[in-house]
Write a protein that holds these residues in place. Structure first.
Motif, short mmCIF file in Angstrom:
data_model
loop_
_atom_site.label_atom_id
_atom_site.label_comp_id
_atom_site.label_asym_id
_atom_site.label_seq_id
_atom_site.Cartn_x
_atom_site.Cartn_y
_atom_site.Cartn_z
N UNK A 1 23.75 60.27 30.43
CA UNK A 1 23.10 59.02 30.85
C UNK A 1 22.47 59.20 32.22
N UNK A 2 21.39 59.69 32.39
CA UNK A 2 20.49 60.34 31.47
C UNK A 2 20.30 61.76 31.96
N UNK A 3 20.29 62.77 31.06
CA UNK A 3 20.11 64.15 31.51
C UNK A 3 18.85 64.28 32.37
N UNK A 4 19.02 64.85 33.55
CA UNK A 4 17.87 65.02 34.45
C UNK A 4 17.59 63.82 35.33
N UNK A 5 18.11 62.64 34.97
CA UNK A 5 17.94 61.41 35.76
C UNK A 5 19.23 60.60 35.67
N UNK A 6 20.30 61.06 36.31
CA UNK A 6 21.59 60.40 36.17
C UNK A 6 21.61 58.98 36.75
N UNK A 7 22.05 58.02 35.93
CA UNK A 7 22.18 56.62 36.33
C UNK A 7 23.51 56.11 35.79
N UNK A 8 24.29 55.42 36.63
CA UNK A 8 25.56 54.84 36.17
C UNK A 8 25.25 53.71 35.19
N UNK A 9 25.81 53.75 33.98
CA UNK A 9 25.55 52.68 33.01
C UNK A 9 25.95 51.30 33.55
N UNK A 10 25.10 50.31 33.29
CA UNK A 10 25.37 48.96 33.74
C UNK A 10 26.68 48.42 33.21
N UNK A 11 27.01 48.76 31.98
CA UNK A 11 28.26 48.27 31.39
C UNK A 11 29.47 48.79 32.17
N UNK A 12 29.37 49.99 32.74
CA UNK A 12 30.47 50.52 33.56
C UNK A 12 30.52 49.86 34.93
N UNK A 13 29.37 49.42 35.44
CA UNK A 13 29.36 48.65 36.69
C UNK A 13 30.12 47.34 36.47
N UNK A 14 29.87 46.69 35.33
CA UNK A 14 30.56 45.43 35.02
C UNK A 14 32.06 45.69 34.82
N UNK A 15 32.40 46.78 34.15
CA UNK A 15 33.81 47.13 33.97
C UNK A 15 34.49 47.36 35.33
N UNK A 16 33.80 48.03 36.24
CA UNK A 16 34.36 48.27 37.57
C UNK A 16 34.61 46.94 38.29
N UNK A 17 33.68 46.00 38.16
CA UNK A 17 33.86 44.67 38.74
C UNK A 17 35.05 43.96 38.11
N UNK A 18 35.21 44.12 36.80
CA UNK A 18 36.34 43.51 36.10
C UNK A 18 37.65 44.12 36.57
N UNK A 19 37.66 45.42 36.84
CA UNK A 19 38.88 46.05 37.33
C UNK A 19 39.24 45.53 38.72
N UNK A 20 38.25 45.28 39.56
CA UNK A 20 38.52 44.67 40.87
C UNK A 20 39.13 43.29 40.68
N UNK A 21 38.54 42.51 39.76
CA UNK A 21 39.09 41.18 39.47
C UNK A 21 40.50 41.27 38.91
N UNK A 22 40.76 42.29 38.09
CA UNK A 22 42.11 42.48 37.53
C UNK A 22 43.11 42.76 38.64
N UNK A 23 42.72 43.51 39.66
CA UNK A 23 43.61 43.74 40.80
C UNK A 23 43.97 42.40 41.44
N UNK A 24 42.98 41.53 41.61
CA UNK A 24 43.24 40.22 42.23
C UNK A 24 44.19 39.39 41.38
N UNK A 25 43.93 39.29 40.09
CA UNK A 25 44.71 38.38 39.25
C UNK A 25 46.06 38.97 38.84
N UNK A 26 46.14 40.29 38.68
CA UNK A 26 47.40 40.91 38.26
C UNK A 26 48.32 41.22 39.42
N UNK A 27 47.86 41.04 40.65
CA UNK A 27 48.72 41.24 41.81
C UNK A 27 49.56 40.01 42.12
N UNK A 28 49.33 38.92 41.38
CA UNK A 28 50.17 37.72 41.49
C UNK A 28 51.51 38.06 40.83
N UNK A 29 52.64 37.78 41.48
CA UNK A 29 53.94 38.19 40.94
C UNK A 29 54.18 37.82 39.47
N UNK A 30 53.78 36.63 39.04
CA UNK A 30 54.03 36.23 37.65
C UNK A 30 53.19 37.00 36.64
#
Length: 142
Positions: free
Chosen positions: A50-79
């Protein structure tokens, strides 16, 4: 400011290599927000096609990375310790720029709604202060 290194992140969210898309958390408040970073290198597995010769981080992985940051926020609550945050939806998603090898992707997700096991995060990804992606992410705690 509350910092988390990779080992501390892995104590909160279940993601592991090659799908863990956070390198560190710069600041967070349990149940409220998380600000993290992904240091994008040419060695990322996805650049091989993605893409050979012109590497670009897929947008869907950018959204997943944002979701993982949000998961840190919500899953760090003790309950929520030991639980998983699943995607419930992606709304108002926009891509405004490319993420390339060598970029330091800043990931900011703020929890704006919570009701029972469901919530919404307002998420913005940027590189050098320029917004490259944004979305409203709905999650469900399982």
């Amino acid at each position: 400011m509350k910092h988390l290194d990779i080992a501390e992140i892995q104590e909160i969210i279940p993601h592991r290599h090659p799908f863990l898309l956070l390198d560190y958390i710069e600041d967070y408040e349990p149940g409220e927000y998380a600000i993290g970073y992904k240091c994008v290198t040419y060695r990322e597995d996805f650049f091989a096609g993605h893409f050979p010769g012109q590497p670009v981080m897929p947008g869907v992985l950018q959204i997943e990375a944002l979701a993982q940051a949000g998961a840190v926020a919500i899953l760090s609550v003790p309950e929520n310790k030991g639980k998983i945050a699943f995607f419930g939806g992606i709304n108002k998603c926009k891509f405004r720029g490319k993420v390339l090898p060598g970029d330091k992707l800043k990931l900011e997700t703020r929890i704006i709604k919570k009701k029972g096991p469901v919530g919404v995060g307002e998420a913005v990804a940027s590189v050098d202060g320029k917004v490259v992606a944004s979305a409203e992410l709905t999650f469900m705690i399982g």
